[in-house]
Design a protein around this motif. Sequence first.
Motif, PDB file in Angstrom:
ATOM      1  N   LYS A  79      37.813  -1.224 -22.339  1.00 46.12           N
ATOM      2  CA  LYS A  79      38.529  -2.484 -22.594  1.00 46.12           C
ATOM      3  C   LYS A  79      39.960  -2.366 -22.068  1.00 46.12           C
ATOM      4  O   LYS A  79      40.896  -2.069 -22.792  1.00 46.12           O
ATOM      5  N   THR A  80      40.105  -2.603 -20.788  1.00 49.69           N
ATOM      6  CA  THR A  80      41.417  -2.584 -20.163  1.00 49.69           C
ATOM      7  C   THR A  80      41.867  -4.019 -19.903  1.00 49.69           C
ATOM      8  O   THR A  80      41.154  -4.975 -20.224  1.00 49.69           O
ATOM      9  N   GLU A  81      43.038  -4.195 -19.327  1.00 48.17           N
ATOM     10  CA  GLU A  81      43.557  -5.536 -19.064  1.00 48.17           C
ATOM     11  C   GLU A  81      42.610  -6.299 -18.137  1.00 48.17           C
ATOM     12  O   GLU A  81      42.140  -5.761 -17.129  1.00 48.17           O
ATOM     13  N   ASN A  82      42.313  -7.542 -18.509  1.00 49.60           N
ATOM     14  CA  ASN A  82      41.404  -8.396 -17.736  1.00 49.60           C
ATOM     15  C   ASN A  82      40.001  -7.793 -17.615  1.00 49.60           C
ATOM     16  O   ASN A  82      39.310  -8.000 -16.619  1.00 49.60           O
ATOM     17  N   PHE A  83      39.566  -7.062 -18.638  1.00 49.68           N
ATOM     18  CA  PHE A  83      38.298  -6.352 -18.519  1.00 49.68           C
ATOM     19  C   PHE A  83      37.117  -7.309 -18.344  1.00 49.68           C
ATOM     20  O   PHE A  83      36.137  -6.971 -17.665  1.00 49.68           O
ATOM     21  N   LYS A  84      37.198  -8.501 -18.902  1.00 50.51           N
ATOM     22  CA  LYS A  84      36.075  -9.439 -18.757  1.00 50.51           C
ATOM     23  C   LYS A  84      35.900  -9.852 -17.298  1.00 50.51           C
ATOM     24  O   LYS A  84      34.774  -9.897 -16.787  1.00 50.51           O
ATOM     25  N   GLU A  85      36.985 -10.137 -16.633  1.00 49.24           N
ATOM     26  CA  GLU A  85      36.909 -10.498 -15.220  1.00 49.24           C
ATOM     27  C   GLU A  85      36.490  -9.284 -14.386  1.00 49.24           C
ATOM     28  O   GLU A  85      35.698  -9.419 -13.428  1.00 49.24           O
ATOM     29  N   TYR A  91      44.434   3.956 -26.919  1.00 54.46           N
ATOM     30  CA  TYR A  91      44.097   2.638 -27.459  1.00 54.46           C
ATOM     31  C   TYR A  91      43.984   2.745 -28.992  1.00 54.46           C
ATOM     32  O   TYR A  91      43.502   3.757 -29.513  1.00 54.46           O
ATOM     33  N   GLU A 114      45.857   5.054 -21.235  1.00 55.77           N
ATOM     34  CA  GLU A 114      45.640   3.859 -22.048  1.00 55.77           C
ATOM     35  C   GLU A 114      44.276   3.910 -22.735  1.00 55.77           C
ATOM     36  O   GLU A 114      44.080   3.278 -23.780  1.00 55.77           O
ATOM     37  N   GLU A 157      38.011  -0.772 -10.738  1.00 59.16           N
ATOM     38  CA  GLU A 157      39.261  -0.697 -11.509  1.00 59.16           C
ATOM     39  C   GLU A 157      39.215   0.381 -12.593  1.00 59.16           C
ATOM     40  O   GLU A 157      40.256   0.842 -13.069  1.00 59.16           O
ATOM     41  N   TYR A 217      35.931   0.606 -30.590  1.00 61.94           N
ATOM     42  CA  TYR A 217      36.568  -0.700 -30.529  1.00 61.94           C
ATOM     43  C   TYR A 217      36.129  -1.526 -31.736  1.00 61.94           C
ATOM     44  O   TYR A 217      34.956  -1.492 -32.140  1.00 61.94           O
TER      45      TYR A 217
END
Length: 305
Positions: A225-231, A277, A273, A188, A288
Amino acid sequence: MICYIEKKVLSFPITQQIIGKFNPKIILINHYKDIFNRSHQDFNWQKNKNVLILAEKKDKFLYKGSGFCNSRGYENFYYSTQILGCVYNCEYCYIGGMYPCGYPVVFVNEDDFISEAEKLKNAYIAISYESDLLAFEGIYPFHKKWIELAAKCPDLLIESRTKSANTHRLPDNPPPNFLLGFSLSPVEINRFEKKAPNLEKRIKALKLAIDKGYNVEIAIDPVIKTENFKEIYKNFIEYLKSEIDLSKINIEIGAFRMNKDFLKRLRKINLSEVTWYPYEIKQGEARYRDEKEIIEYVRELIVDS
């Protein structure tokens, strides 16, 4: 291919090898900065063109590395700038904010770089600091003499970090003090890494490097650190574990960070993005706010079985 070539390096061996291999259109110039340092250049447009600048580096073949960087336990840390710029165009890369030109500059007096490095004692040398040297290996075998230097000088640690899949072009059985670092990102995140090989190709290249006897390292850097980055990173680490025995490979982890001035210039060429950020600016760097937590999260994913 188009090659801007400084007149004084036309007869150099690397120049002649590139000319003989690619038969490029040649434009002779007096100095590489006449092309590279022009104002009002279109960086992204140039990135899509097959253009090289061939030049001679006059001095400063090695630069002292920052004290903020990992010197890997060596007394001295240096980096080489044998090539300025990269064939890839990663949206998060500081090169886009550092250089005005998208055309890579190849310094063809490679022996000067090697000779300078040979003088060092107990030193760590990063040779892909402002480029991806292995990505250019199809143009010329840039790694050959660095690997030979590592074999000759066991008190040096020479590192080449890459996103390239060009390990098939490297010689077999290098010395253990030549380190090949692979920068890996989740599928991703590959969308931010324009023109770079996908994760599957990089893993294949990493495995081949191990088979050829290379001391290999993985860099998960930068974590984005994008959307749903942990998953995303959870699935990524699970995939890596299914492909590689991570317990036998050192893994470096870092979150996105960049000099604030480079980021300011990068935002002019990338409406991404990643670049836009809302980072926290501390001591001249964009980071971050939860950088430590991000790194720790990925580290725990690696440790947990």
